[in-house]
Design an enzyme around this catalytic site. Structure first.
Site, PDB file in Angstrom:
ATOM      1  N   LEU A 165     -50.948  62.742  86.295  1.00 13.56           N
ATOM      2  CA  LEU A 165     -52.062  62.536  85.113  1.00 13.56           C
ATOM      3  C   LEU A 165     -52.921  61.298  85.510  1.00 13.56           C
ATOM      4  O   LEU A 165     -52.211  60.357  85.489  1.00 13.56           O
ATOM      5  CB  LEU A 165     -51.122  62.757  84.080  1.00 13.56           C
ATOM      6  CG  LEU A 165     -52.194  62.696  82.792  1.00 13.56           C
ATOM      7  CD1 LEU A 165     -52.972  64.119  82.598  1.00 13.56           C
ATOM      8  CD2 LEU A 165     -51.241  62.264  81.640  1.00 13.56           C
ATOM      9  N   ARG A 215     -59.440  69.410  75.148  1.00 14.12           N
ATOM     10  CA  ARG A 215     -59.082  69.554  76.639  1.00 14.12           C
ATOM     11  C   ARG A 215     -59.473  71.022  77.115  1.00 14.12           C
ATOM     12  O   ARG A 215     -59.675  71.060  78.477  1.00 14.12           O
ATOM     13  CB  ARG A 215     -57.472  69.497  76.790  1.00 14.12           C
ATOM     14  CG  ARG A 215     -57.182  68.016  76.398  1.00 14.12           C
ATOM     15  CD  ARG A 215     -55.662  67.891  76.760  1.00 14.12           C
ATOM     16  NE  ARG A 215     -55.556  66.042  76.589  1.00 14.12           N
ATOM     17  CZ  ARG A 215     -54.407  65.573  76.425  1.00 14.12           C
ATOM     18  NH1 ARG A 215     -53.295  66.428  76.502  1.00 14.12           N
ATOM     19  NH2 ARG A 215     -54.237  64.386  76.521  1.00 14.12           N
ATOM     20  N   HIS A 246     -54.714  70.185  81.795  1.00 14.24           N
ATOM     21  CA  HIS A 246     -55.524  68.962  81.469  1.00 14.24           C
ATOM     22  C   HIS A 246     -56.539  68.640  82.393  1.00 14.24           C
ATOM     23  O   HIS A 246     -56.348  68.860  83.716  1.00 14.24           O
ATOM     24  CB  HIS A 246     -54.277  67.637  81.756  1.00 14.24           C
ATOM     25  CG  HIS A 246     -54.822  66.516  81.033  1.00 14.24           C
ATOM     26  ND1 HIS A 246     -55.559  65.680  81.604  1.00 14.24           N
ATOM     27  CD2 HIS A 246     -54.308  65.895  80.098  1.00 14.24           C
ATOM     28  CE1 HIS A 246     -55.798  64.611  80.769  1.00 14.24           C
ATOM     29  NE2 HIS A 246     -54.969  64.558  79.785  1.00 14.24           N
ATOM     30  N   GLN A 259     -51.425  74.652  78.243  1.00 19.78           N
ATOM     31  CA  GLN A 259     -52.728  73.580  78.376  1.00 19.78           C
ATOM     32  C   GLN A 259     -52.927  73.107  79.759  1.00 19.78           C
ATOM     33  O   GLN A 259     -52.039  72.501  80.297  1.00 19.78           O
ATOM     34  CB  GLN A 259     -52.423  72.236  77.504  1.00 19.78           C
ATOM     35  CG  GLN A 259     -53.421  71.142  77.620  1.00 19.78           C
ATOM     36  CD  GLN A 259     -53.461  70.406  76.280  1.00 19.78           C
ATOM     37  OE1 GLN A 259     -52.778  69.529  76.459  1.00 19.78           O
ATOM     38  NE2 GLN A 259     -54.355  70.565  75.436  1.00 19.78           N
TER      39      GLN A 259
HETATM   40  C1  LIG Z   1     -47.905  62.658  82.558  1.00 16.64           C
HETATM   41  C2  LIG Z   1     -47.680  63.069  81.067  1.00 16.64           C
HETATM   42  C3  LIG Z   1     -48.431  62.454  80.013  1.00 16.64           C
HETATM   43  C4  LIG Z   1     -48.513  62.650  78.707  1.00 16.64           C
HETATM   44  N1  LIG Z   1     -49.378  61.903  77.729  1.00 16.64           N
HETATM   45  C5  LIG Z   1     -49.212  62.052  76.570  1.00 16.64           C
HETATM   46  C6  LIG Z   1     -49.924  61.162  75.592  1.00 16.64           C
HETATM   47  O1  LIG Z   1     -50.492  60.140  76.030  1.00 16.64           O
HETATM   48  N2  LIG Z   1     -49.775  61.405  74.379  1.00 16.64           N
HETATM   49  C7  LIG Z   1     -49.226  62.598  74.067  1.00 16.64           C
HETATM   50  O2  LIG Z   1     -49.054  62.565  72.509  1.00 16.64           O
HETATM   51  N3  LIG Z   1     -48.440  63.330  74.688  1.00 16.64           N
HETATM   52  C8  LIG Z   1     -48.673  63.054  75.951  1.00 16.64           C
HETATM   53  N4  LIG Z   1     -47.981  64.018  76.802  1.00 16.64           N
HETATM   54  C9  LIG Z   1     -47.147  65.006  76.413  1.00 16.64           C
HETATM   55  C10 LIG Z   1     -45.763  64.459  75.815  1.00 16.64           C
HETATM   56  O3  LIG Z   1     -45.301  63.347  76.675  1.00 16.64           O
HETATM   57  C11 LIG Z   1     -44.584  65.473  75.836  1.00 16.64           C
HETATM   58  O4  LIG Z   1     -45.239  66.400  75.206  1.00 16.64           O
HETATM   59  C12 LIG Z   1     -43.320  65.021  74.849  1.00 16.64           C
HETATM   60  O5  LIG Z   1     -42.877  63.341  75.309  1.00 16.64           O
HETATM   61  C13 LIG Z   1     -42.264  65.700  75.119  1.00 16.64           C
HETATM   62  O6  LIG Z   1     -41.139  65.053  74.675  1.00 16.64           O
HETATM   63  P1  LIG Z   1     -39.749  65.966  74.387  1.00 16.64           P
HETATM   64  O7  LIG Z   1     -38.932  65.164  73.780  1.00 16.64           O
HETATM   65  O8  LIG Z   1     -39.995  67.179  73.762  1.00 16.64           O
HETATM   66  O9  LIG Z   1     -39.194  66.307  75.909  1.00 16.64           O
HETATM   67  P2  LIG Z   1     -39.037  65.453  77.156  1.00 16.64           P
HETATM   68  O10 LIG Z   1     -39.596  63.969  77.033  1.00 16.64           O
HETATM   69  O11 LIG Z   1     -39.619  66.204  78.287  1.00 16.64           O
HETATM   70  O12 LIG Z   1     -37.397  65.376  77.444  1.00 16.64           O
HETATM   71  C14 LIG Z   1     -36.727  66.623  77.662  1.00 16.64           C
HETATM   72  C15 LIG Z   1     -35.178  66.088  77.825  1.00 16.64           C
HETATM   73  O13 LIG Z   1     -34.507  67.396  77.716  1.00 16.64           O
HETATM   74  C16 LIG Z   1     -33.639  67.074  78.797  1.00 16.64           C
HETATM   75  N5  LIG Z   1     -33.050  68.473  79.250  1.00 16.64           N
HETATM   76  C17 LIG Z   1     -33.939  69.495  79.914  1.00 16.64           C
HETATM   77  N6  LIG Z   1     -33.263  70.609  80.157  1.00 16.64           N
HETATM   78  C18 LIG Z   1     -31.815  70.296  79.977  1.00 16.64           C
HETATM   79  C19 LIG Z   1     -30.791  70.986  80.237  1.00 16.64           C
HETATM   80  N7  LIG Z   1     -30.632  72.069  80.834  1.00 16.64           N
HETATM   81  N8  LIG Z   1     -29.676  70.166  80.018  1.00 16.64           N
HETATM   82  C20 LIG Z   1     -29.551  69.055  79.603  1.00 16.64           C
HETATM   83  N9  LIG Z   1     -30.652  68.378  79.275  1.00 16.64           N
HETATM   84  C21 LIG Z   1     -31.831  68.897  79.507  1.00 16.64           C
HETATM   85  C22 LIG Z   1     -33.992  66.350  79.796  1.00 16.64           C
HETATM   86  O14 LIG Z   1     -32.937  65.454  80.517  1.00 16.64           O
HETATM   87  C23 LIG Z   1     -34.741  65.364  78.724  1.00 16.64           C
HETATM   88  O15 LIG Z   1     -33.961  64.308  78.250  1.00 16.64           O
HETATM   89  C24 LIG Z   1     -47.946  63.739  78.492  1.00 16.64           C
HETATM   90  C25 LIG Z   1     -47.174  64.424  79.114  1.00 16.64           C
HETATM   91  C26 LIG Z   1     -47.165  64.177  80.530  1.00 16.64           C
HETATM   92  C27 LIG Z   1     -46.476  65.150  81.493  1.00 16.64           C
END
Ligand SMILES: Cc1cc2nc3c(=O)[nH]c(=O)nc-3n(C[C@H](O)[C@H](O)[C@H](O)COP(=O)(O)OP(=O)(O)OC[C@H]3O[C@@H](n4cnc5c(N)ncnc54)[C@H](O)[C@@H]3O)c2cc1C
Length: 563
Positions: free
Chosen positions: A239, A273, A229, A227
């Site tokens: 962003l 988007r 943005h 995606q």
């Molecule tokens: C700027 C921005 C704004 C956004 N706004 C929105 C929004 O308003 N609404 C919406 O729905 N979505 C939004 N998104 C998308 C959404 O935030 C993310 O897709 C979502 O939060 C991802 O959550 P997650 O728990 O999958 O991963 P993340 O929050 O990315 O967490 C990943 C975790 O994995 C750990 N990790 C990674 N690799 C390793 C490794 N090798 N060893 C140990 N630990 C590791 C990291 O330390 C971290 O703790 C946004 C994204 C961005 C970038």
């Protein structure tokens, strides 16, 4: 050897929500994360999270919007599961103390978002991810869940029967490499935005979990769908939330003219988007942009609304772009943002590799198909964090202690030693990364041309060759970020290869994947998921396909997608 029944990698929204569920199920669970949990990228989410909590809305309409948004390649059972569970998942967060913005009478406030036919995005000003992440962290502190902080997972380990047996991690502070045995591993490792040079993502979003799963024998799916943005800040890519358009912001060209009506007559700036990013890119390519960007105009919203609803956006824009949106339009451009693809799972987060689960952006469940709707990712991470945490907890209850092969830790130590030993005639990791990520933006971005895809595909072998000679200056053990950038780059290289392979093979345009030589969607041939697996013997990625899971609802039958 450390040992837990369930090992969760990642402390973002998905990983932490899964851990809360495992605590409820009385499971011995631990989290490993390469950064402090509260620095996970979820914390950067601004605009909000979707849920049909208004009595005039319904989960069925939310499901329909999501099926349409996915360009008819999302799995319909999983989409219905997510949208049906959404209201309870958000109200649960509310009960845990998540401070959502409120209306006068106290209800959770909701704002319009792209591709949605109802104003169903719950928010906390423009800091929604931050408040959700903090709320879950409080729960984990309360439950005293063990968290291995600043430990970087480098390998997903399987036993002789091809069941997951745990992980190998590097303690960043000391350089110590250690194994953690687990009956199941749940990847909540987030996305791979850093494959692209211009992106909205944290530096840590290097898709580690996906690459480790691929190498351990689990398939990835739909990697070609990335995606972009529509509103990354022009110079930094940081962003500006879709909530800014939700609150009424306009997209304008360099003369100040709105242009979205040409591309999406009804929804305009709030089309999905992929549609808005292509419109912007077209305006830029046809000369109506400025300096490679286009503008987001918020001035007509007035200072009061901007300060109340979008305070962080205003500050970021002033700090990073030198523009105060109260007084001038913001220069923006389409910027890599979200990975629709990821570790292939069923609707309950289980991958085909026994004992491997995935949730959040690391997973491809798939609820987003070819294009994710804004606000559906925080929801995906919350709902499937919970569902997958429960499924993994149930799984470990009936599993014996796995046999963790000793050589796994030794192999990782040897790999690190090798990287440190390379002679000083190769590229630094940052240089090789910049070359690859720039090429990905240029040749595999918003529009994909046959020449561009051909060009990036031919660079693949050279890149792998150069990686083998990569040079790092820092040979120390403590906080060796040079080394970490090198191992992350290895993951990005594998994932970039999957993205390009998938994009070349898919001879159609669907959602975020837009081929100039195949501009139409082709449901007869291509309404299917791409699957990527690692051929260990030959060291190459192989591609196969899988049908979309449909449930036969008439309203979900593909039609032309207009907004
Ligand atoms: C700027 C921005 C704004 C956004 N706004 C929105 C929004 O308003 N609404 C919406 O729905 N979505 C939004 N998104 C998308 C959404 O935030 C993310 O897709 C979502 O939060 C991802 O959550 P997650 O728990 O999958 O991963 P993340 O929050 O990315 O967490 C990943 C975790 O994995 C750990 N990790 C990674 N690799 C390793 C490794 N090798 N060893 C140990 N630990 C590791 C990291 O330390 C971290 O703790 C946004 C994204 C961005 C970038």
């Amino acid at each position: 050897m450390k040992s837990h029944d369930l090992v969760i990698v990642g402390a973002g929204l998905a990983g932490m929500r899964a851990a809360v569920e495992a605590v409820e199920a009385n499971i011995d669970v631990a989290i490993i994360t390469k950064i402090h949990p509260l620095r996970s990228h979820s914390c950067a989410a601004q605009g909000g999270v979707n849920a049909a909590i208004d009595p005039n809305d319904s989960w069925e309409v939310h499901a329909y919007d999501t099926v349409k948004g996915s360009d008819y390649i999302g799995d319909e059972d999983a989409i219905e599961l997510m949208t049906r569970e959404a209201p309870e998942a958000i109200l649960e967060m509310d009960r845990m103390g998540c401070p959502f913005s409120r209306l006068e009478q106290g209800e959770i406030a909701q704002r319009p978002f792209g591709g949605a036919s109802f104003d169903r995005t719950c928010y906390a000003a423009d800091r929604t991810g931050q408040v959700m992440l903090h709320t879950l962290w409080e729960q984990l502190v309360k439950a005293k869940v063990p968290v291995y902080q600043e430990c970087h997972v480098l390998k997903l380990v399987t036993d002789s029967e091809n069941h997951v047996a745990g992980v190998v991690a590097l303690d960043i502070a000391t350089g110590m490499v250690f194994g953690v045995r687990g009956k199941a591993v749940l990847m909540g490792t987030g996305g791979y935005g850093r494959v692209f040079i211009s992106n909205t993502n944290a530096t840590t979003n290097t898709g580690d979990g996906m690459a480790l799963a691929l190498r351990a024998g689990a398939p990835l799916a739909d990697m070609e769908f990335v995606q972009f943005h529509p509103t990354g800040l022009l110079t930094s890519g940081i962003l500006v939330t879709e909530g800014a358009r939700g609150e009424g912001g306009y997209l304008v060209d360099k003369e100040g003219n709105r242009f979205m009506e040409k591309y999406a007559p009804s929804k305009k700036e709030l089309a999905s988007r992929d549609v808005v990013s292509r419109a912007e890119q077209t305006e830029i390519m046809e000369g109506r942009g400025d300096n490679g960007g286009i503008f987001l105009d918020l001035r007509h919203l007035g200072a009061e609304k901007i300060l109340e609803r979008l305070p962080q956006i205003r500050q970021l824009t002033i700090d990073l772009e030198g523009v105060d949106p109260i007084h001038a339009p913001i220069p923006v451009r389409p910027t890599a943002h979200y990975s629709m693809g990821g570790i292939r799972t069923d609707a309950y987060g289980a991958s085909p590799l026994k004992g491997l689960y995935a949730a959040g952006e690391a997973a491809c469940v798939s609820v987003h198909g070819a294009n994710r709707l804004g606000g559906n990712s925080l929801l995906d991470a919350t709902v499937f964090g919970k569902i997958t945490g429960k499924a993994a907890s149930d799984y470990v209850k009936s599993r014996p202690e796995p046999n963790f092969p000793d050589e796994a830790v030794a192999e990782v130590r040897e790999h690190i030693r090798e990287i440190k030993m390379h002679e000083d005639f190769g590229l630094r990791p940052v240089e090789l990364h910049a070359r690859m990520a720039s090429a990905m933006n240029s040749f595999c971005g918003v529009f994909r041309t046959p020449e561009g895809l051909e060009q990036i595909s031919t660079q693949k072998d050279g890149r792998r060759q150069r990686y083998k000679q990569i040079h790092i200056d820092d040979k120390s053990n403590a906080f060796n970020m040079d080394l970490l950038r090198a191992v992350e780059l290895e993951n990005l290289i594998d994932l970039a290869e999957c993205i390009v392979r998938g994009a070349i093979a898919r001879t159609e345009s669907r959602g975020a994947h837009s081929r100039t030589d195949f501009p139409k969607r082709d449901d007869a041939q291509w309404r299917k998921h791409s699957l990527f697996s690692w051929n260990r013997d030959q060291g190459v990625v192989e591609l196969s396909y899988e049908d979309v899971r449909t449930i036969g609802k008439e309203s979900y039958i593909p039609k032309e997608r207009v907004y």
